[in-house]
Design an enzyme around this catalytic site. Structure first.
Site, PDB file in Angstrom:
ATOM      1  N   ASP A  76       3.776  14.696  14.294  1.00 35.50           N
ATOM      2  CA  ASP A  76       4.020  14.513  12.858  1.00 35.50           C
ATOM      3  C   ASP A  76       2.704  14.505  12.083  1.00 35.50           C
ATOM      4  OD1 ASP A  76       5.641  14.260  10.637  1.00 35.50           O
ATOM      5  OD2 ASP A  76       5.686  12.080  10.702  1.00 35.50           O
TER       6      ASP A  76
ATOM      7  N   GLY B 217       8.646   2.480   7.603  1.00 34.61           N
ATOM      8  CA  GLY B 217       8.287   1.099   7.332  1.00 34.61           C
ATOM      9  C   GLY B 217       7.485   0.970   6.049  1.00 34.61           C
TER      10      GLY B 217
ATOM     11  N   SER C  17       5.104   2.949   1.382  1.00 37.16           N
ATOM     12  CA  SER C  17       6.323   2.761   2.154  1.00 37.16           C
ATOM     13  C   SER C  17       6.939   4.116   2.449  1.00 37.16           C
ATOM     14  CB  SER C  17       7.329   1.875   1.412  1.00 37.16           C
ATOM     15  OG  SER C  17       7.671   2.456   0.174  1.00 37.16           O
ATOM     16  N   GLY C  18       7.764   4.159   3.497  1.00 34.08           N
ATOM     17  CA  GLY C  18       8.429   5.383   3.893  1.00 34.08           C
ATOM     18  C   GLY C  18       9.561   5.068   4.846  1.00 34.08           C
ATOM     19  N   ALA C  19      10.073   6.120   5.499  1.00 32.40           N
ATOM     20  CA  ALA C  19      11.198   5.941   6.417  1.00 32.40           C
ATOM     21  C   ALA C  19      10.823   5.071   7.600  1.00 32.40           C
ATOM     22  CB  ALA C  19      11.692   7.307   6.902  1.00 32.40           C
TER      23      ALA C  19
ATOM     24  N   VAL D 265       3.879  -0.684   4.289  1.00 29.78           N
ATOM     25  CA  VAL D 265       2.517  -1.072   4.639  1.00 29.78           C
ATOM     26  C   VAL D 265       1.959  -1.974   3.537  1.00 29.78           C
ATOM     27  CG1 VAL D 265       0.194  -0.273   5.217  1.00 29.78           C
ATOM     28  CG2 VAL D 265       2.189   1.075   5.911  1.00 29.78           C
TER      29      VAL D 265
ATOM     30  N   LYS E  86       1.703  -2.974   8.954  1.00 33.62           N
ATOM     31  CA  LYS E  86       2.905  -2.157   8.884  1.00 33.62           C
ATOM     32  C   LYS E  86       4.103  -2.997   9.301  1.00 33.62           C
ATOM     33  CE  LYS E  86       4.770   2.319  10.285  1.00 33.62           C
ATOM     34  NZ  LYS E  86       4.519   3.584  11.006  1.00 33.62           N
TER      35      LYS E  86
ATOM     36  N   LEU F 200       0.813  -1.210   0.000  1.00 30.20           N
ATOM     37  CA  LEU F 200       0.000   0.000   0.000  1.00 30.20           C
ATOM     38  C   LEU F 200       0.847   1.260   0.000  1.00 30.20           C
ATOM     39  CD1 LEU F 200      -2.767  -0.994   2.583  1.00 30.20           C
ATOM     40  CD2 LEU F 200      -2.960  -0.954   0.092  1.00 30.20           C
TER      41      LEU F 200
END
Length: 486
Positions: A290, A173, A169-171, A175, A190, A167
């Site tokens: 955040d 993790g 992704s990022g710093a 998903v 996640k 679905l």
């Protein structure tokens, strides 16, 4: 020439296709997603490519017609229904789960567990299908698409869920969309790798084991209609897997980008829900730190929909007298007091209020209030609280909404409104949107929106505060007092 070459490589149209004879055209073989192998049942191996594959006694309604010769005991056929079970698959998305639906009177079983008439389960690689009786293990299902998410190695997770498509992704993790094997319910999973070595750089800090478990601990305790809910957590030596609510509407950032900007009514409904989520978090002693459109998830694609705040990787529990010093948050949404101290000073939960203001600005205009593209560094703009409403979208935005943004984006955190003050603002006290929010959230909201007693602050405004206050006065319903001529 480039254009003519492109045209030459295009596939033939329907008219052109009709000119080909059957000998000249070759049918495209459908891709197989699974395989049905006879175990006790005497059948040939069947490759599955249909979106729906039925098994039973009926001569015309079943793709696999079971007969006496398929079983060692002829009497077994009497326990087989006309349509005993159906295998379903979304053949347009091979990462989707394969379902088995029980239509029988005497039972369809997967690995000895009865499905139940008109119920379904997720079929997984090497599952054994029994028919008519738990002991008659007729078939073995082989999943030919089981390569999804090879990085997810937790055996417990793979046994309990089907791992589907990625679905995002990022710093913090990656998903994945997953489905529970028994209930077939969709969830978002996640996957966060643990970094045991160093926390000097940002990505490593975000994946530091203590931070990962802090996020899991926070989310496990939360219970609010506008805060994402955790359903399961699996802690492995190398990674943590968090099973969360699945919000099929995607994130707020995507909605804004696709729509260019949101209508004021829609932005008000979303902002109202965000404020209630932040109010709940603050009452629980949690500062998110955040908040941004990427971390706001939508339930569906409807214009008016439920939203949930997610991604608590930077969240922190704080007591009444506690202060926060970590330099964190997404730069374009972070409050000026965080940037001014470079992480060495202290700040409060008012950082979340600032982020809410930036999100509201972005929803209403489709632009950011602060950006390096505006001539000076975005960090300097944020520290001074300098922004403008130049985009044409602002022409249709009410003066009350504009004033609220100016009030929120105040560089003086003490003068910045609390979340209770936001909920009591004239702009948010909209009966129509409150009713919609109550329907979506399924909770009464009016009691939580009683205007608070205004607090008198002893702290004087900074020059930037004066600039903000002067700007906000332009959008006040009451006209400013005329200056006397000298």
């Amino acid at each position: 020439m480039a254009n003519s070459e492109a045209i030459d490589t295009l596939p033939p149209t329907q008219t052109q296709m009709s000119q080909y004879t059957p000998l000249e055209s070759q049918p495209i073989e459908p891709l197989c997603y699974g395989r049905l192998i006879g175990k006790f049942a005497k059948i040939k191996t069947l490759d599955l490519s249909r979106s729906e594959f039925t098994v039973g006694r009926h001569d015309t309604k079943c793709h696999l017609v079971l007969q006496e010769g398929h079983f060692e005991r002829r009497s077994m056929l009497t326990r087989i229904s006309k349509i005993h079970f159906t295998i379903e698959k979304n053949i347009n998305d091979f990462s989707s789960p394969t379902f088995i639906i029980d239509s029988s009177l005497n039972g369809t079983y997967v690995n000895g567990r009865v499905i139940g008439k008109n119920n379904r389960m997720v079929l997984k690689h090497n599952d054994i299908i029994s028919v008519g009786s738990r002991d008659v293990r007729a078939f073995v299902y082989q999943d030919l698409c089981q390569v999804a998410a090879p990085e997810v190695k937790a055996k417990k997770l793979r046994e309990a869920y089907h791992i589907g498509r990625r679905l995002g992704s990022g710093a913090c993790g990656t998903v994945f969309l997953i489905h529970h094997t028994i209930s077939c319910l969709p969830f978002a999973m996640k996957h966060v790798m643990k970094d045991q070595i160093s926390e000097r750089t940002r990505p490593q800090f975000l994946n530091e084991p203590t931070r990962v478990m802090r996020e899991a601990t926070i989310m496990k305790e939360l219970n609010h209609p506008c805060v994402i809910k955790m359903h399961d957590i699996i802690d492995e030596p190398d990674a943590v897997y968090m099973v969360l609510e699945y919000m099929k509407g995607g994130d707020l950032l995507t909605r804004i980008i696709n729509s260019k900007h949101l209508p004021e009514k829609t932005a008000k409904l979303f902002f109202l829900q965000m404020c209630h989520a932040v109010k709940y978090l603050h009452e629980e002693g949690i500062t998110h730190r955040d908040l941004k459109p990427d971390n706001i998830l939508l339930q569906d694609d409807q214009e008016y929909t439920l939203l949930k705040v997610s991604d608590f990787g930077l969240s922190r529990f704080v007591g009444k007298n506690s202060v926060m010093r970590t330099l964190c948050g997404t730069p374009l949404y972070v409050a000026p007091e965080v940037l001014k101290t470079s992480g060495r000073g202290s700040y409060t939960r008012k950082v979340d209020i600032w982020s809410l203001g930036v999100v509201l600005f972005t929803m209403l205009s489709g632009t950011l209030p602060f950006s390096d593209e505006y001539g000076t560094p975005a960090v300097d703009q944020i520290k001074r609280g300098k922004f403008a409403m130049r985009h044409p979208a602002w022409r249709t935005v009410s003066s009350m909404a504009k004033k609220l943004i100016f009030d929120i984006l105040n560089v003086n955190p003490t003068a910045r409104p609390s979340v209770d003050a936001l909920l009591a603002s004239s702009w948010l006290r909209d009966d129509e949107m409150i009713c919609v929010a109550e329907r979506l959230m399924k909770v009464p909201l009016r009691a939580a929106m009683v205007p608070p007693v205004p607090a008198v602050s002893a702290q004087r405004n900074t020059p930037s505060d004066v600039e903000n206050n002067n700007a906000s006065r332009r959008y006040n319903q009451e006209p400013p007092k005329k200056r006397k001529k000298v």
